[in-house]
Structure formats: structure tokens, C-alpha cells
Design an enzyme around this catalytic site. Structure first.
Site, PDB file in Angstrom:
ATOM      1  N   HIS A   1     -19.565  13.177 -26.785  1.00 40.02           N
ATOM      2  CA  HIS A   1     -19.322  12.203 -27.862  1.00 40.02           C
ATOM      3  C   HIS A   1     -19.326  10.754 -27.378  1.00 40.02           C
ATOM      4  O   HIS A   1     -19.643   9.855 -28.138  1.00 40.02           O
ATOM      5  CB  HIS A   1     -18.017  12.515 -28.591  1.00 40.02           C
ATOM      6  CG  HIS A   1     -16.797  12.477 -27.726  1.00 40.02           C
ATOM      7  ND1 HIS A   1     -16.569  13.393 -26.722  1.00 40.02           N
ATOM      8  CD2 HIS A   1     -15.748  11.634 -27.700  1.00 40.02           C
ATOM      9  CE1 HIS A   1     -15.428  13.111 -26.130  1.00 40.02           C
ATOM     10  NE2 HIS A   1     -14.903  12.048 -26.694  1.00 40.02           N
TER      11      HIS A   1
ATOM     12  N   ASP B   1       1.154  18.905 -21.517  1.00 41.38           N
ATOM     13  CA  ASP B   1       0.267  17.745 -21.597  1.00 41.38           C
ATOM     14  C   ASP B   1       1.016  16.766 -22.506  1.00 41.38           C
ATOM     15  O   ASP B   1       1.091  16.953 -23.709  1.00 41.38           O
ATOM     16  CB  ASP B   1      -1.090  18.157 -22.177  1.00 41.38           C
ATOM     17  CG  ASP B   1      -2.030  16.979 -22.327  1.00 41.38           C
ATOM     18  OD1 ASP B   1      -1.599  15.825 -22.107  1.00 41.38           O
ATOM     19  OD2 ASP B   1      -3.198  17.195 -22.686  1.00 41.38           O
TER      20      ASP B   1
ATOM     21  N   ALA C   1       1.110  13.347 -23.319  1.00 45.49           N
ATOM     22  CA  ALA C   1       0.697  11.990 -23.707  1.00 45.49           C
ATOM     23  C   ALA C   1       1.609  11.379 -24.778  1.00 45.49           C
ATOM     24  O   ALA C   1       1.939  10.204 -24.714  1.00 45.49           O
ATOM     25  CB  ALA C   1      -0.750  12.006 -24.189  1.00 45.49           C
TER      26      ALA C   1
ATOM     27  N   PHE D   1      -6.661  19.188 -25.385  1.00 46.58           N
ATOM     28  CA  PHE D   1      -7.336  17.906 -25.581  1.00 46.58           C
ATOM     29  C   PHE D   1      -8.724  17.965 -24.922  1.00 46.58           C
ATOM     30  O   PHE D   1      -8.943  18.767 -24.026  1.00 46.58           O
ATOM     31  CB  PHE D   1      -6.488  16.790 -24.972  1.00 46.58           C
ATOM     32  CG  PHE D   1      -7.073  15.423 -25.158  1.00 46.58           C
ATOM     33  CD1 PHE D   1      -7.193  14.874 -26.424  1.00 46.58           C
ATOM     34  CD2 PHE D   1      -7.528  14.694 -24.070  1.00 46.58           C
ATOM     35  CE1 PHE D   1      -7.751  13.616 -26.592  1.00 46.58           C
ATOM     36  CE2 PHE D   1      -8.081  13.432 -24.234  1.00 46.58           C
ATOM     37  CZ  PHE D   1      -8.198  12.890 -25.506  1.00 46.58           C
ATOM     38  N   ASP D   2      -9.647  17.099 -25.344  1.00 48.47           N
ATOM     39  CA  ASP D   2     -11.032  17.249 -24.869  1.00 48.47           C
ATOM     40  C   ASP D   2     -11.193  17.090 -23.352  1.00 48.47           C
ATOM     41  O   ASP D   2     -11.932  17.851 -22.729  1.00 48.47           O
ATOM     42  CB  ASP D   2     -12.016  16.343 -25.633  1.00 48.47           C
ATOM     43  CG  ASP D   2     -11.653  14.881 -25.575  1.00 48.47           C
ATOM     44  OD1 ASP D   2     -10.483  14.563 -25.314  1.00 48.47           O
ATOM     45  OD2 ASP D   2     -12.535  14.029 -25.798  1.00 48.47           O
TER      46      ASP D   2
ATOM     47  N   TYR E   1       0.830  -1.212   0.000  1.00 46.78           N
ATOM     48  CA  TYR E   1       0.000   0.000   0.000  1.00 46.78           C
ATOM     49  C   TYR E   1       0.861   1.258   0.000  1.00 46.78           C
ATOM     50  O   TYR E   1       0.601   2.214  -0.716  1.00 46.78           O
ATOM     51  CB  TYR E   1      -0.934   0.011   1.220  1.00 46.78           C
ATOM     52  CG  TYR E   1      -1.957   1.112   1.152  1.00 46.78           C
ATOM     53  CD1 TYR E   1      -3.216   0.871   0.612  1.00 46.78           C
ATOM     54  CD2 TYR E   1      -1.670   2.402   1.605  1.00 46.78           C
ATOM     55  CE1 TYR E   1      -4.161   1.884   0.517  1.00 46.78           C
ATOM     56  CE2 TYR E   1      -2.603   3.417   1.508  1.00 46.78           C
ATOM     57  CZ  TYR E   1      -3.850   3.156   0.977  1.00 46.78           C
ATOM     58  OH  TYR E   1      -4.783   4.154   0.881  1.00 46.78           O
TER      59      TYR E   1
ATOM     60  N   LYS F   1      -0.696   6.225 -23.706  1.00 47.40           N
ATOM     61  CA  LYS F   1      -0.179   6.558 -25.031  1.00 47.40           C
ATOM     62  C   LYS F   1       1.299   6.156 -25.069  1.00 47.40           C
ATOM     63  O   LYS F   1       1.616   4.993 -25.214  1.00 47.40           O
ATOM     64  CB  LYS F   1      -0.360   8.052 -25.322  1.00 47.40           C
ATOM     65  CG  LYS F   1      -1.760   8.568 -25.664  1.00 47.40           C
ATOM     66  CD  LYS F   1      -2.891   8.065 -24.890  1.00 47.40           C
ATOM     67  CE  LYS F   1      -4.195   8.789 -25.127  1.00 47.40           C
ATOM     68  NZ  LYS F   1      -4.370  10.031 -24.393  1.00 47.40           N
TER      69      LYS F   1
HETATM   70  C1  LIG Z   1      -5.477  10.819 -23.903  1.00 48.27           C
HETATM   71  C2  LIG Z   1      -5.094  12.195 -23.599  1.00 48.27           C
HETATM   72  C3  LIG Z   1      -5.416  12.781 -22.380  1.00 48.27           C
HETATM   73  C4  LIG Z   1      -6.248  12.084 -21.323  1.00 48.27           C
HETATM   74  O1  LIG Z   1      -5.669  10.913 -20.910  1.00 48.27           O
HETATM   75  P1  LIG Z   1      -6.509   9.607 -20.478  1.00 48.27           P
HETATM   76  O2  LIG Z   1      -5.455   8.640 -20.105  1.00 48.27           O
HETATM   77  O3  LIG Z   1      -7.328   9.192 -21.650  1.00 48.27           O
HETATM   78  O4  LIG Z   1      -7.361  10.003 -19.334  1.00 48.27           O
HETATM   79  C5  LIG Z   1      -4.982  14.072 -22.155  1.00 48.27           C
HETATM   80  N1  LIG Z   1      -4.302  14.747 -23.093  1.00 48.27           N
HETATM   81  C6  LIG Z   1      -3.978  14.210 -24.273  1.00 48.27           C
HETATM   82  C7  LIG Z   1      -3.197  15.003 -25.269  1.00 48.27           C
HETATM   83  C8  LIG Z   1      -4.374  12.928 -24.588  1.00 48.27           C
HETATM   84  O5  LIG Z   1      -4.067  12.413 -25.772  1.00 48.27           O
END
Ligand SMILES: *Cc1c(COP(=O)(O)O)cnc(C)c1O
Length: 457
Positions: free
Chosen positions: A449, A214, A216, A124-125, A72, A257
Site C-alpha cells: 500500500h 503490541d 501502540a 497490524f500490517d 553513546y 502513538k
Molecule cells: C504503528 C503500529 C505498529 C508499527 O509501529 P511503527 O512505529 O509505525 O513502526 C505496530 N503495531 C501497531 C498496532 C501499530 O499501530
């Protein structure tokens, strides 16, 4: 003769996939309310809905899973992960989360407040969702060229420095930080140059603002810097990654990713105040600080995945496959966001289904047509995804309307890409006969979506 290119791995385990008939697909699609997120995966032949969490782990990653420490508190897996992230990025403080949006939720709970403005390239969304959900504004300062799918630029994901400076000047104290998404997913998986990251840093310093990446697809971004930007050809991916993160104060990461794991994410930062501010929210939303929503085994697999995917050969295998699909579409004259991005091809639906009015969602219509044609599941990145304006509640038709074909890492072969391209060509050849799209029957107020119900017109 020169030897052709081939993947830097071989396949040790396979998963059967199944074709279907058009009649089956018509029934499934209708039952799913013409929303591909509502399909069952067994109804899909080739699944390009996302490259998120769909990659194939390596034997080294599976081996690392077996050594996971599920304690933990203070698990060795956490320290493995922390050490890898520190080594790659130089960030001292690490908070694991269950995925990328959870990293956003934890960090933004501390950083984002009502009335704030967060400028950057395209958000990103989920990032936009976490900003708008806190009654703040995500201000898109991407270069204008990104909006023309046919313009070929090496770094089409860049921030427009002039727009950014205007925002910093105008909104001053309302800006808590600048966010740069690498690669720029919304603009088509387009990379951001080191030069541009440097410009953002200079502006941030001038206006005394922190910078968040960000991240990813940071490794794919580094691949493009190495192969496209002057002065980087002889640097290793790991050196480039370090140079990128030296220009930021922190990162949020969707490890699904470029971490090549099925679930996971993290926050990393060099700012103690971000860490201290965010860690309480980690405990509240995710879990204790040394697991934060991840299993020990998953943190181990992620540490290994980050190491592997910051090696040139692995990235080259991936990006070349995306470029292979792009080449096929070129052969058939199908318009997509040029040049091919790092993780996906974004077909320009407004240039394909020219008879479908924007109010009837051309990209969603093309997504449906491609599934009906061959059981291939893409994803709309367009007017449905764009949600409504938070103030006027009008649909947002200002951006691009794209069908995204996201390629999972190390999963499909080029033969699968041939099928995708041929299916798309068949739809493309009958595009003149597609004149009606879809209508929204039900939608959620935010991030609609995933659950939207549609009617075919
Ligand atoms: C996928 C993604 C996110 C969110 O990540 P999740 O693991 O799907 O929650 C944030 N920013 C970008 C650029 C992404 O491609």
C-alpha cells in the site's frame, strides 16, 4: 447549566496549513498514481493519514528534549526512559528501537521461525509483515462481531477465546507466543477488555505460552477499560495500565502513538531469555543497547510523553474529539465501524460506494474522492493494505474495506473535524454516481500500500 467539555491544554505554537483548488488536487492525485502516500504534505489541507508520529508534543516534552544526554553508552536519557517504562508496566528489561516495527524486527528475529503460527487478535500490517516475512503465519482470532461494522460492542477488539484455544490445541509446539494488539488497530481502534486479557492469560498458562502485547495504543485501551468496564471507574489510568501489563510477558511499542513523540519505540519484557535473545539483534539492526535507534533527547521526550498520556484528562481530550467526529457522521448517516475507536474513524467504504466492485477497491476509491473533494488525506485500511495471500498470491477480500480517518493527538481542533465531516457528506451525497474504482498498475510483493501505483477506471 452544565459546562461543556473542552481540551485539557491550550495552544502555544501554531503551524499554518493551506487550502487548494479541485483542479490542483486532480493534477496532484494523478501524479501520485492515486496513492495518497505519494502526495507531498504541502498538497494536503487536513492530514488524517495516520496518528503515528504526528502528535503535538507538550512544553514539558520540549523542555525534556533540551536535557537529552547524547552519550553513546549509558546516557541518562536511557535510564529516564527505562525507569518510566518499568514504573508503568512492571517490565524489567527495556530495549529502545527507532520505531514500533523495529521493535518487532528485533524481537521476532529471536522468536519467530519458519512454520510458526502466531495467534492473537488482528495483527497490524507491519506485525503481519514481520511474521510472514519469516515464513510464519499470523492467525487472526478476533471475535467475529468485529467484522460487522454496525454492531455496537464496548470491546470489539477482543480475542475470541474459543478460536484461540482451538489454535493452541491444534498447533501446539508451532506457537512461540500469543500476541494481543491493544487497541486493535486493524479492527478499527477497538479496545480489548481486562476480562479478555485475563482469559488470554489463563489460556496462555494452560498451554504454557508467553503473551506479547503490541501496545501502540495501550493508554487509549486503558481509557476504554476505565470508562466502559465494570469495576474500573474509580481506578486511575496508571493503575489500569499496570494491571493490563501484569497479564503479559512483554510488549512491543510504537512510541509514535501513545508515547506522543514523532519517532521512537521499544521492547519491554520480564523474560530474561527474550531480552538476552533480542539484544544481539538490537545491536545488529538498531544500535547499542542504551540508545537502540533513538537520540537521547527523543528518549527524554518519550519518558515525559508516556507519563502525560497515562493521565485521564489528556486521554479524554483525545477520545472525545474522535467521538465528536463520529457524532457528525451519525448526523449525516455515514456508516463507520461502530462504536468510534480510540484513534480514528473507519468509514465502511463497502457500504458507501456500493456500486464499486471489490476488485476495484472501494475504500481506496473513497480515499481518493475525499482528497479530491477537500484536500483531506485519509488512508485505505482495506483490500490493498491486506496484501496478497502469501501462498495463493490472490488478493485478500475476506476482511473489511475501510477508509481510516486517523486523528493526530493534540493537533487539530473540532472546527477541522467539522470540515472533514462536511467533505465526507458531499462525497456521500453523490455516491450513486461513483461506479468505477481503481486498478493496480504496479505493486511491491509485501506491504504494497505504501508504494502501489494505481490507475483510475
Ligand atoms: C504503528 C503500529 C505498529 C508499527 O509501529 P511503527 O512505529 O509505525 O513502526 C505496530 N503495531 C501497531 C498496532 C501499530 O499501530
Amino acid at each position: 447549566m452544565e459546562l461543556p467539555f473542552a481540551e485539557s491544554w491550550k495552544i502555544k505554537m501554531v503551524e499554518p496549513i493551506r487550502k487548494s483548488t479541485r483542479e490542483e488536487r486532480e493534477i496532484w492525485m494523478k501524479k501520485a498514481h492515486y496513492n495518497v502516500f505519494q502526495l507531498k504534505s504541502e498538497q494536503v489541507y487536513i492530514d488524517l493519514i495516520t496518528d503515528s508520529g504526528t502528535g503535538a508534543m507538550s512544553d514539558r516534552q520540549w523542555a525534556a528534549m533540551m536535557l537529552g544526554d547524547e552519550s553513546y553508552a549509558g546516557a541518562s536519557s536511557f535510564y529516564n526512559l527505562q525507569e518510566m517504562i518499568q514504573r508503568l508496566t512492571g517490565f524489567e528489561y527495556i530495549i529502545p528501537t527507532h520505531q514500533g516495527r523495529a521493535a518487532e524486527n528485533v524481537l521476532f528475529s529471536y522468536l519467530v521461525h519458519e512454520g510458526d503460527i502466531i495467534p492473537g487478535n488482528s495483527h497490524f500490517d507491519t506485525t503481519k509483515g514481520h511474521i510472514e516475512g519469516r515464513k510464519a503465519i499470523a492467525l487472526d482470532c478476533t471475535i467475529d462481531a468485529a467484522r460487522n461494522t454496525q454492531t455496537e460492542l464496548p470491546f470489539k477488539g477482543n480475542v475470541d477465546a474459543k478460536k484461540l484455544e482451538e489454535a493452541l490445541e491444534k498447533y501446539a509446539d508451532r506457537v512461540p507466543f500469543i500476541i494481543v494488539t491493544i487497541t486493535n488497530n486493524t479492527a478499527g481502534g477497538q479496545p480489548v477488555s481486562m476480562q479478555n486479557l485475563r482469559e488470554v492469560r489463563q489460556l496462555a498458562n494452560k498451554y504454557n505460552k508467553p503473551v506479547l502485547f503490541d501496545s501502540a495504543r495501550f493508554a487509549e485501551n486503558a481509557y476504554f477499560i476505565k470508562t466502559r468496564e465494570e469495576g474500573y471507574a474509580d481506578k486511575s489510568i496508571k493503575e489500569i495500565v499496570r494491571e493490563m501489563f501484569d497479564l503479559a510477558d512483554g510488549m512491543t511499542m510504537s512510541a509514535k502513538k501513545d508515547g506522543i513523540v514523532n519517532m521512537g519505540g521499544f521492547i519491554a519484557t520480564r523474560l530474561q531469555d527474550w531480552y538476552d535473545g533480542a539484544k544481539g539483534y538490537c545491536v545488529q539492526f538498531e544500535g547499542y543497547l542504551t540508545y537502540g535507534g533513538m537520540n537521547g533527547r527523543d528518549m527524554n521526550a518519550l519518558a515525559t510523553g508516556l507519563d502525560e498520556n497515562t493521565e485521564f484528562d489528556n486521554l479524554e481530550s483525545r477520545i472525545k474529539q474522535v467521538q465528536y467526529l463520529a457524532q457528525k457522521l451519525d448526523e449525516y448517516g455515514i456508516p463507520y465501524q461502530r462504536p468510534a475507536g480510540g484513534h480514528a474513524i473507519f468509514v465502511d467504504a463497502s457500504k458507501v460506494l456500493t456500486h464499486v466492485p471489490k476488485e476495484e477497491f472501494p475504500a481506496q476509491t473513497l480515499t481518493i474522492e475525499l482528497f479530491l473533494e477537500a484536500g483531506i488525506r485519509g488512508c485505505e485500511i482495506g483490500y490493498i493494505l491486506a496484501d496478497r495471500d502469501p501462498i495463493t498470491r490472490e488478493n485478500r477480500y475476506g476482511g473489511l474495506d475501510l477508509l481510516r480517518l486517523a486523528i493526530p493527538r493534540r493537533v487539530y481542533t473540532d472546527n477541522h473535524m467539522n470540515v472533514v465531516a462536511a467533505a465526507l457528506k458531499n462525497v456521500f451525497d453523490r455516491r450513486e454516481n461513483i461506479t468505477r474504482g481503481v486498478n493496480i498498475a504496479w505493486e511491491a510483493p509485501l506491504m504494497r500500500h505504501f508504494t502501489v501505483k494505481l490507475e483510475r477506471l
